[in-house]
Scaffold this motif. Structure first.
Motif, PDB file in Angstrom:
ATOM      1  N   ASN A 326      16.296  51.462  11.656  1.00  6.69           N
ATOM      2  CA  ASN A 326      17.682  50.927  10.719  1.00  6.69           C
ATOM      3  C   ASN A 326      17.812  51.783   9.541  1.00  6.69           C
ATOM      4  O   ASN A 326      19.096  51.813   9.198  1.00  6.69           O
ATOM      5  N   PHE A 327      16.919  52.372   9.147  1.00  3.92           N
ATOM      6  CA  PHE A 327      17.198  53.533   7.779  1.00  3.92           C
ATOM      7  C   PHE A 327      17.941  54.411   8.195  1.00  3.92           C
ATOM      8  O   PHE A 327      19.169  54.837   7.500  1.00  3.92           O
ATOM      9  N   LEU A 328      17.593  55.184   9.268  1.00 10.05           N
ATOM     10  CA  LEU A 328      18.506  56.244   9.849  1.00 10.05           C
ATOM     11  C   LEU A 328      19.917  56.004  10.245  1.00 10.05           C
ATOM     12  O   LEU A 328      20.672  56.756   9.974  1.00 10.05           O
ATOM     13  N   MET A 329      20.003  54.573  10.750  1.00 11.14           N
ATOM     14  CA  MET A 329      21.432  54.145  11.030  1.00 11.14           C
ATOM     15  C   MET A 329      22.223  54.098   9.870  1.00 11.14           C
ATOM     16  O   MET A 329      23.359  54.276   9.618  1.00 11.14           O
ATOM     17  N   SER A 330      21.642  53.443   8.633  1.00 10.67           N
ATOM     18  CA  SER A 330      22.154  53.147   7.339  1.00 10.67           C
ATOM     19  C   SER A 330      22.687  54.474   6.602  1.00 10.67           C
ATOM     20  O   SER A 330      23.897  54.566   6.309  1.00 10.67           O
ATOM     21  N   GLU A 331      21.922  55.596   7.063  1.00 10.40           N
ATOM     22  CA  GLU A 331      22.226  57.017   6.624  1.00 10.40           C
ATOM     23  C   GLU A 331      23.125  57.750   7.623  1.00 10.40           C
ATOM     24  O   GLU A 331      23.391  58.946   7.460  1.00 10.40           O
ATOM     25  N   LYS A 332      23.600  57.044   8.668  1.00 16.52           N
ATOM     26  CA  LYS A 332      24.665  57.568   9.680  1.00 16.52           C
ATOM     27  C   LYS A 332      23.886  58.706  10.266  1.00 16.52           C
ATOM     28  O   LYS A 332      24.854  59.739  10.674  1.00 16.52           O
ATOM     29  N   ARG A 333      22.697  58.767  10.367  1.00 17.15           N
ATOM     30  CA  ARG A 333      22.068  59.798  11.329  1.00 17.15           C
ATOM     31  C   ARG A 333      21.681  59.610  12.598  1.00 17.15           C
ATOM     32  O   ARG A 333      21.556  60.692  13.363  1.00 17.15           O
ATOM     33  N   ILE A 334      21.922  58.406  12.968  1.00 17.24           N
ATOM     34  CA  ILE A 334      21.804  58.150  14.396  1.00 17.24           C
ATOM     35  C   ILE A 334      22.845  57.205  14.770  1.00 17.24           C
ATOM     36  O   ILE A 334      23.189  56.287  13.876  1.00 17.24           O
ATOM     37  N   THR A 335      22.993  56.736  16.025  1.00 15.02           N
ATOM     38  CA  THR A 335      23.846  55.775  16.375  1.00 15.02           C
ATOM     39  C   THR A 335      23.020  54.875  17.494  1.00 15.02           C
ATOM     40  O   THR A 335      21.999  55.241  17.935  1.00 15.02           O
ATOM     41  N   ARG A 336      23.545  53.627  17.535  1.00  7.76           N
ATOM     42  CA  ARG A 336      22.796  52.550  18.473  1.00  7.76           C
ATOM     43  C   ARG A 336      23.892  52.090  19.507  1.00  7.76           C
ATOM     44  O   ARG A 336      24.911  51.791  19.061  1.00  7.76           O
ATOM     45  N   ARG A 337      23.414  52.029  20.631  1.00  9.10           N
ATOM     46  CA  ARG A 337      24.603  51.179  21.667  1.00  9.10           C
ATOM     47  C   ARG A 337      23.771  50.417  22.540  1.00  9.10           C
ATOM     48  O   ARG A 337      22.367  50.590  22.468  1.00  9.10           O
ATOM     49  N   LEU A 338      24.195  49.206  22.849  1.00  3.67           N
ATOM     50  CA  LEU A 338      23.697  48.095  23.694  1.00  3.67           C
ATOM     51  C   LEU A 338      23.837  48.581  25.276  1.00  3.67           C
ATOM     52  O   LEU A 338      24.933  48.608  25.600  1.00  3.67           O
ATOM     53  N   GLU A 339      22.597  48.642  25.836  1.00  6.66           N
ATOM     54  CA  GLU A 339      23.019  48.795  27.203  1.00  6.66           C
ATOM     55  C   GLU A 339      22.164  47.667  28.073  1.00  6.66           C
ATOM     56  O   GLU A 339      21.053  47.765  28.023  1.00  6.66           O
ATOM     57  N   GLY A 340      22.910  46.926  28.513  1.00  3.62           N
ATOM     58  CA  GLY A 340      22.367  45.681  29.244  1.00  3.62           C
ATOM     59  C   GLY A 340      21.694  44.750  27.880  1.00  3.62           C
ATOM     60  O   GLY A 340      22.649  44.412  27.053  1.00  3.62           O
ATOM     61  N   GLU A 341      20.473  44.447  27.938  1.00  2.00           N
ATOM     62  CA  GLU A 341      19.965  43.732  27.016  1.00  2.00           C
ATOM     63  C   GLU A 341      19.207  44.448  25.861  1.00  2.00           C
ATOM     64  O   GLU A 341      18.670  44.140  24.778  1.00  2.00           O
ATOM     65  N   CYS A 342      19.290  45.948  25.865  1.00  2.00           N
ATOM     66  CA  CYS A 342      18.226  46.758  25.329  1.00  2.00           C
ATOM     67  C   CYS A 342      19.167  48.077  24.464  1.00  2.00           C
ATOM     68  O   CYS A 342      20.294  48.486  24.925  1.00  2.00           O
ATOM     69  N   PHE A 343      18.738  47.921  23.122  1.00  2.00           N
ATOM     70  CA  PHE A 343      19.585  48.927  22.283  1.00  2.00           C
ATOM     71  C   PHE A 343      19.015  50.697  22.729  1.00  2.00           C
ATOM     72  O   PHE A 343      17.771  50.943  22.778  1.00  2.00           O
ATOM     73  N   LEU A 344      19.816  51.438  22.704  1.00  2.00           N
ATOM     74  CA  LEU A 344      19.360  52.646  22.634  1.00  2.00           C
ATOM     75  C   LEU A 344      20.004  53.709  21.779  1.00  2.00           C
ATOM     76  O   LEU A 344      21.127  53.154  21.081  1.00  2.00           O
ATOM     77  N   TYR A 345      19.073  54.504  20.998  1.00  2.00           N
ATOM     78  CA  TYR A 345      19.158  55.109  19.737  1.00  2.00           C
ATOM     79  C   TYR A 345      19.427  56.628  19.942  1.00  2.00           C
ATOM     80  O   TYR A 345      18.777  56.940  20.887  1.00  2.00           O
ATOM     81  N   GLN A 346      20.232  57.323  19.276  1.00  2.00           N
ATOM     82  CA  GLN A 346      20.510  58.663  19.749  1.00  2.00           C
ATOM     83  C   GLN A 346      21.017  59.482  18.205  1.00  2.00           C
ATOM     84  O   GLN A 346      21.787  58.771  17.533  1.00  2.00           O
ATOM     85  N   ARG A 347      20.561  60.687  17.951  1.00  2.00           N
ATOM     86  CA  ARG A 347      21.108  61.639  17.035  1.00  2.00           C
ATOM     87  C   ARG A 347      22.473  61.499  16.981  1.00  2.00           C
ATOM     88  O   ARG A 347      23.249  61.478  18.046  1.00  2.00           O
ATOM     89  N   ALA A 348      23.116  61.103  15.833  1.00  2.00           N
ATOM     90  CA  ALA A 348      24.661  61.044  15.438  1.00  2.00           C
ATOM     91  C   ALA A 348      25.001  62.447  16.038  1.00  2.00           C
ATOM     92  O   ALA A 348      24.615  63.573  15.581  1.00  2.00           O
ATOM     93  N   GLY A 349      26.335  62.327  16.688  1.00  2.00           N
ATOM     94  CA  GLY A 349      27.207  63.519  17.167  1.00  2.00           C
ATOM     95  C   GLY A 349      26.625  64.003  18.537  1.00  2.00           C
ATOM     96  O   GLY A 349      27.265  64.961  19.232  1.00  2.00           O
ATOM     97  N   ASP A 350      25.358  63.597  18.808  1.00  2.00           N
ATOM     98  CA  ASP A 350      24.912  64.320  20.303  1.00  2.00           C
ATOM     99  C   ASP A 350      25.643  63.772  21.385  1.00  2.00           C
ATOM    100  O   ASP A 350      25.481  64.330  22.620  1.00  2.00           O
ATOM    101  N   ALA A 351      26.130  62.531  21.394  1.00  2.00           N
ATOM    102  CA  ALA A 351      26.823  62.060  22.521  1.00  2.00           C
ATOM    103  C   ALA A 351      28.520  61.806  22.579  1.00  2.00           C
ATOM    104  O   ALA A 351      28.767  60.954  23.032  1.00  2.00           O
TER     105      ALA A 351
END
Length: 364
Positions: A326-351
């Motif tokens: 959550n801290f990294l998301m607040s810093e915009k360093r990672i993103t989060r997306r919902l796949e089915g019932e599960c969140f997937l996290y990834q470094r920002a800009g990599d996708a």
């Protein structure tokens, strides 16, 4: 994201412990004039909590209370006789709401008809209770499903939460503590310093004149306090609150004797604050290094906390992992997306561009 230590940290490279060993569990010793360190037993791996008794006029002020168990009350009965000499408890201060700190709060207040002092956030957190049903409610299930936790492990987590619920004797009123408020106790002025991250509004007590600092769980010498995201507030950013609190605590003199809630009193506050900051930034950097490809919180937990195998340890590790994500998301360093019932996290800009399902929380 690295933190550079200031001159006071460079001067004191390690902590100093004025007492080689603590009193035995259930016993006490004086650490300053009118200040008694009581080591209350706990039925956990962490087998004690440090409580502090402050002499005040014709009685005493108690800082934290221990669990609401028969064992705690038996120790208190001895303390009333052998330390307080039959003098009354004039007030009880709770640094925060956790069971080991506030379990006997209502019992002490009723026994001595004395006021309770704590912050607004901590008092109201006393009323948060674990699920009572045999099956998890939808919030509990959704929270852990979105972390990638299996249904079987969710049941384990529910059993841990319910088994860890000790009697919490809640007082029916309290006096609110606020940041920088001063309490005059036994001729000393104790300034309230509010921290957050481990709990909503954790109160520490700072006596500038005598260089004493009752830190509760906000600063511990050897272990790190849990900084977790929980079911009750899934979008919280407790790690930002924690790191902000550490910055605030740097304004306290480095010469204080720190009186923590666990382990031994020590000197070297600023050194320890630096260590705690570095600890969390190392976790943040390690996580970023693993998020070139999308991963679940459960996968990240297994990487950051590989030794967290028991349900209890895994429950805490899940909360800590989410706090860092959550801290990294607040810093915009990672993103989060919902796949089915599960969140997937990834470094920002990599996708590439985020999809419409991406959910990013910004907490200032």
């Amino acid at each position: 994201m690295n933190y550079t230590p200031g001159p006071s940290v460079q001067k004191r490279q390690q902590l100093q412990f004025p007492w080689e060993s603590p009193p035995e569990n259930g016993h006490w010793q004086t650490v300053a004039e009118g200040v008694v360190w009581l080591r209350m037993p706990l039925p956990f791996g962490l087998d004690h909590i440090n409580l502090y008794l402050l002499q005040h006029d014709d009685g005493w002020v108690v800082v934290d209370t221990g669990l609401g168990t028969e064992q705690s009350r038996e120790v208190w009965e001895r303390v009333f006789r052998e330390v307080m000499g039959g003098a009354p408890v004039k007030a009880v201060i709770a640094t925060h709401f956790h069971h080991d700190h506030a379990g006997c709060l209502g019992w002490l207040a009723r026994r001595f008809k004395c006021p309770v002092y704590m912050t607004h956030g901590e008092y109201h957190a006393l009323f948060i209770s674990p699920p009572e049903e045999d099956e998890p409610n939808w919030e509990f299930s959704q929270f852990y499903a979105r972390s990638g936790v299996s249904e079987e492990r969710q049941q384990d987590f529910l059993r841990v939460v319910r088994a860890g619920s000790f009697e919490q004797d809640v007082p029916t009123s309290y006096n609110r503590l606020i940041h920088e408020q001063v309490l005059r106790i036994g001729g000393r002025d104790w300034q309230i310093v509010i921290g957050s991250g481990h709990s909503p509004e954790h109160a520490c007590l700072y006596c500038h004149e005598d260089r004493l600092f009752i830190s509760g769980d906000q600063v511990l010498p050897g272990i790190t306090s849990s900084v977790c995201v929980a079911v009750t507030e899934p979008e919280a950013n407790p790690l930002k609150n924690w790191l902000d609190s550490i910055e605030r605590l740097r304004g306290i003199s480095d010469e204080v004797l720190v009186l923590p809630a666990h382990e031994r009193p020590f000197y070297g506050l600023h050194c320890r604050l630096h260590q705690l900051t570095e600890h969390h930034h190392k976790h943040l950097d390690a996580m970023l290094g693993q998020l070139d490809d999308p991963k679940t919180a459960d996968q990240m937990m297994a990487f950051i906390f590989p030794r967290a195998q028991s349900p209890f340890d895994a429950l805490l590790a899940n909360g800590e992992t989410l706090a860092h994500l959550n801290f990294l998301m607040s810093e915009k360093r990672i993103t989060r997306r919902l796949e089915g019932e599960c969140f997937l996290y990834q470094r920002a800009g990599d996708a590439g561009e985020p999809s419409a399902r991406t959910q990013v929380t910004h907490i200032s």
